[in-house]
Scaffold this motif. Structure first.
Motif, PDB file in Angstrom:
ATOM      1  N   LYS A 266       0.943  -1.142   0.001  1.00 51.18           N
ATOM      2  CA  LYS A 266       0.037   0.048   0.035  1.00 51.18           C
ATOM      3  C   LYS A 266       0.891   1.409  -0.014  1.00 51.18           C
ATOM      4  O   LYS A 266       0.803   2.231  -0.887  1.00 51.18           O
ATOM      5  CB  LYS A 266      -0.911  -0.043   1.145  1.00 51.18           C
TER       6      LYS A 266
ATOM      7  N   GLU B 190       1.675   6.709  -7.102  1.00 48.59           N
ATOM      8  CA  GLU B 190       0.760   7.622  -7.337  1.00 48.59           C
ATOM      9  C   GLU B 190       1.374   9.103  -7.091  1.00 48.59           C
ATOM     10  O   GLU B 190       1.370   9.927  -8.061  1.00 48.59           O
ATOM     11  CB  GLU B 190      -0.595   7.468  -6.662  1.00 48.59           C
ATOM     12  N   GLU B 191       2.106   9.330  -6.136  1.00 44.83           N
ATOM     13  CA  GLU B 191       2.706  10.340  -5.998  1.00 44.83           C
ATOM     14  C   GLU B 191       4.030  10.888  -6.839  1.00 44.83           C
ATOM     15  O   GLU B 191       4.109  11.800  -7.548  1.00 44.83           O
ATOM     16  CB  GLU B 191       3.265  10.561  -4.412  1.00 44.83           C
TER      17      GLU B 191
ATOM     18  N   GLN C 182       1.302   3.942  -2.954  1.00 34.24           N
ATOM     19  CA  GLN C 182       0.911   5.411  -2.754  1.00 34.24           C
ATOM     20  C   GLN C 182       2.100   6.404  -3.384  1.00 34.24           C
ATOM     21  O   GLN C 182       1.984   7.144  -3.898  1.00 34.24           O
ATOM     22  CB  GLN C 182       0.808   5.836  -1.187  1.00 34.24           C
TER      23      GLN C 182
END
Length: 238
Positions: free
Chosen positions: A148, A155-156, A152
């Motif tokens: 996870k 995506e950043e 994340q």
């Protein structure tokens, strides 16, 4: 042959070579950025990675993190799921490591002032050991937690690529306007004056944070065969 002509020849030669990366092509999320740089006469990219999640097995004897000596159990440039990591971990014989690596660009620049508009290293990464000598050292719940976090970060990282692209595009457009607004003699004089001033103020850091110390030493050698400046970009605060 002057340095500009040599740089153009070197650029054409490098860009005409086959892509020798594992994937064999430029990552989708960084295609526009690579094209933007290669479309300008003062830059060309020598390698790139848009960011990836990888699972490496160092082997039972190695302690190095040198990827060329590791077994690649899993690699993806997209978000991944726990089941894929669990399946890949079953192939591990040594110390398996889950990593997230952000965008990396290796860019060759024609001269110092061209390198000064590019960005610097980021700490936006992740590296966690999961096995030791083939034995899983963490729970599946913890692996799911790590995935996870890695997703994340992926995506950043994509958002940072977009911001970096927009900022770079704006800087290049501004540079183009500036170059067409002033006589070439004045621009050359201004660049030389700026570089000399920085040199006097801080000789050890005349090149700023955009290039390595080795490149700085190369600039001092007028007879060096390299017609450009090499810059590695790890975008962070943009």
């Amino acid at each position: 042959m002057d340095r500009s002509a040599e740089f153009r020849r070197w650029k054409a030669q490098c860009l005409s070579k086959a892509d020798l990366s594992r994937k064999g092509s430029v990552d989708e999320d960084v295609v526009e950025l690579v094209q933007l740089l290669n479309g300008r006469e003062q830059f060309f990219t020598t390698s790139s990675c848009a960011g990836r999640i990888i699972l490496l097995d160092r082997g039972i004897n190695g302690s190095d993190v040198q990827k060329q000596n590791c077994c690649w159990l899993l690699v993806t440039h997209k978000p991944c799921v726990k089941d894929d990591v669990i399946v890949a971990l079953k192939k591990a014989n040594g110390d398996a490591i889950l990593k997230f690596e952000p965008l990396v660009l290796h860019v060759q620049c024609r001269q110092l002032q061209d390198a000064q508009i590019l960005a610097v290293r980021s700490t936006h990464g992740l590296e966690v050991p999961l096995t030791h000598k083939g034995k899983l050292m963490v729970t599946e719940e913890y692996i799911n937690f790590l995935i996870k976090i890695a997703n994340q970060k992926m995506e950043e990282n994509k958002k940072r690529i977009e911001r970096f692209y927009n900022c770079l595009q704006h800087a290049l457009e501004k540079e183009t306007i500036s170059m067409t607004s002033y006589p070439k003699e004045k621009i050359k004089e201004k660049n030389n004056s700026s570089y000399t001033h920085k040199n006097k103020r801080n000789p050890g850091k005349a090149c700023g944070k955009y290039i390595t110390e080795e490149n700085n030493k190369e600039l001092e050698n007028d007879d060096h065969d390299d017609p450009g400046i090499s810059v590695t970009i790890f975008p962070e605060d943009y």
